[in-house]
Design a protein around this motif. Structure first.
Motif, PDB file in Angstrom:
ATOM      1  N   TYR A 124      39.750  37.411  25.246  1.00 49.05           N
ATOM      2  CA  TYR A 124      40.783  38.447  25.208  1.00 49.05           C
ATOM      3  C   TYR A 124      41.243  38.655  23.771  1.00 49.05           C
ATOM      4  O   TYR A 124      41.115  37.769  22.917  1.00 49.05           O
ATOM      5  N   VAL A 125      41.756  39.851  23.511  1.00 49.37           N
ATOM      6  CA  VAL A 125      42.146  40.260  22.163  1.00 49.37           C
ATOM      7  C   VAL A 125      43.636  40.544  22.143  1.00 49.37           C
ATOM      8  O   VAL A 125      44.151  41.284  22.988  1.00 49.37           O
ATOM      9  N   VAL A 163      43.565  28.847  28.049  1.00 48.38           N
ATOM     10  CA  VAL A 163      43.108  29.833  29.025  1.00 48.38           C
ATOM     11  C   VAL A 163      44.320  30.524  29.634  1.00 48.38           C
ATOM     12  O   VAL A 163      45.179  29.879  30.224  1.00 48.38           O
ATOM     13  N   LEU A 164      44.391  31.821  29.460  1.00 44.35           N
ATOM     14  CA  LEU A 164      45.438  32.623  30.082  1.00 44.35           C
ATOM     15  C   LEU A 164      44.860  33.437  31.239  1.00 44.35           C
ATOM     16  O   LEU A 164      43.643  33.504  31.428  1.00 44.35           O
ATOM     17  N   MET A 165      45.738  34.090  31.977  1.00 45.33           N
ATOM     18  CA  MET A 165      45.331  34.992  33.038  1.00 45.33           C
ATOM     19  C   MET A 165      44.303  36.003  32.533  1.00 45.33           C
ATOM     20  O   MET A 165      43.380  36.387  33.241  1.00 45.33           O
ATOM     21  N   HIS A 166      44.457  36.417  31.262  1.00 43.62           N
ATOM     22  CA  HIS A 166      43.586  37.441  30.694  1.00 43.62           C
ATOM     23  C   HIS A 166      42.134  36.974  30.573  1.00 43.62           C
ATOM     24  O   HIS A 166      41.218  37.799  30.499  1.00 43.62           O
ATOM     25  N   SER A 167      41.919  35.662  30.533  1.00 45.34           N
ATOM     26  CA  SER A 167      40.571  35.110  30.364  1.00 45.34           C
ATOM     27  C   SER A 167      39.795  35.033  31.668  1.00 45.34           C
ATOM     28  O   SER A 167      38.585  34.820  31.640  1.00 45.34           O
ATOM     29  N   VAL A 189      55.035  33.803  35.465  1.00 44.89           N
ATOM     30  CA  VAL A 189      54.260  33.207  36.553  1.00 44.89           C
ATOM     31  C   VAL A 189      52.756  33.280  36.307  1.00 44.89           C
ATOM     32  O   VAL A 189      51.982  32.619  37.001  1.00 44.89           O
ATOM     33  N   ASP A 190      52.335  34.062  35.295  1.00 50.18           N
ATOM     34  CA  ASP A 190      50.909  34.089  34.962  1.00 50.18           C
ATOM     35  C   ASP A 190      50.420  32.702  34.543  1.00 50.18           C
ATOM     36  O   ASP A 190      49.222  32.395  34.654  1.00 50.18           O
TER      37      ASP A 190
END
Length: 339
Positions: A124-125, A163-167, A189-190
């Motif tokens: 993600y960017v 690692v985030l939700m975006h990954s 909550v993400d």
């Protein structure tokens, strides 16, 4: 059945939701786009959502619900998804078209192959407003590329990698099996979304593509520092929920346990630095209570995090120690471009 469901939580998102949805339509008939209108009342979000559902009836579905917050909207997306895989894309973010096509091609090959994949990771960017250089969160030194892999093949994540939700793209059935139900009317909550399913994960895949574009720049965003400090009780609610959940995971070993500890350590660090930045005696007491709670709930994890690099940096003694912690935070903020 669709290959991928993408849930788009929308709350008064008129100003930016079209850019998000248009980027997702590139996926065509392989994708189900679930626009979850989370009780929008101040703009034309419901009408725009319905417009897309009417124009693309085989791709877009709109669900209108009373306001439940981001977590409630994600829960609705999971409950209504028909795709084999599931992803959340927030309405102020968007995705890269070429990366998107590669991801769909990879997922198609996976479901036709002999191995099940529980999670697909991509980059993600940070699309930070005004920043000339965009920070990309890659995992090229952490995960094997372009192959199915297990926990034993992963390398340890460093302090600047998380690692985030975006990954994440989850296998939908695994997400449901995990019992994930995010708190309603609660921000941050993400972090639970990127944490709770992982004890069930066995097989993974990493594509080194810059898929998710994570916009940062609105003054009212939940990741804005001043907003975060104002919502610390919600951040701590999520942090404590992660502590409690980790304390119940008795069978984790090796890299899987390390991954979970790393994720929790990042959130402990975020909570701690925001409480330090708040600068009040009450905030410092909440920071002390947070670390004490981790110690009470899970001593083994506490020792691992407290005496790791980030834990030690967040617990330097005295006013001088807190200033050093803040200096480290500001340096990381400048280098990595978050907040």
């Amino acid at each position: 059945m669709k290959l991928l469901t993408i849930a788009v939580p929308c709350y008064n998102s008129e100003a930016y939701m079209r850019k998000c949805i248009e980027s997702l339509l590139v996926g065509g008939e392989d994708v189900e786009i679930l626009i979850v209108d989370d009780g929008s009342t101040k703009d034309r979000t419901p009408q725009i959502a319905d417009e897309y559902a009417e124009k693309y009836p085989t791709i877009v579905r709109t669900i209108h619900q009373e306001n439940k917050g981001h977590g409630g909207a994600v829960n609705t997306g999971i409950a209504n998804a028909t795709g084999l895989y599931f992803k959340v894309v927030d309405s102020d973010d968007w995705v890269d078209a070429e990366s998107y096509k590669k991801i769909l091609k990879t997922l198609d090959a996976i479901i036709r192959g002999p191995e099940t994949v529980d999670v697909l990771f991509s980059n993600y960017v940070y699309e930070k407003e005004g920043a000339r250089k965009k920070r990309v969160m890659r995992y090229i030194y952490n995960f094997p590329q372009d192959k199915v892999f297990g926990w034993e093949e992963m390398k340890r994540l460093g302090p600047s990698h998380y690692v985030l939700m975006h990954s994440i793209i989850y296998r939908t059935a695994l997400l449901r099996e995990s019992g994930l139900e995010l708190p309603e009317h609660t921000f941050y909550v993400d972090n639970l979304y990127a944490f709770i399913p992982f004890p069930l994960v066995r097989s993974m895949y990493y594509l080194n593509v810059n898929f998710y574009r994570y916009y940062i720049g609105r003054a009212d965003q939940s990741v804005n520092e001043a907003v975060m400090i104002g919502r610390m009780d919600q951040q701590l609610l999520v942090n404590n929920a992660m502590i409690e959940y980790m304390g119940r995971q008795k069978g984790l070993k090796g890299r899987q346990r390390e991954f979970m500890i790393h994720s929790l350590a990042i959130i402990m660090t975020v909570s701690s630095i925001m409480l330090i930045r708040s600068g009040t005696e009450d905030s410092l007491e909440k920071k002390r209570q947070l670390w004490e709670y981790l110690k009470q709930q899970d001593l083994r994890t506490f020792l691992k995090i407290r005496w790791g690099i980030t834990g030690a940096a967040m617990n330097l003694p005295g006013k001088g120690g807190r200033k050093l912690s803040e200096y480290g935070y500001k340096l990381a903020q400048k280098v990595y471009g978050f907040n």
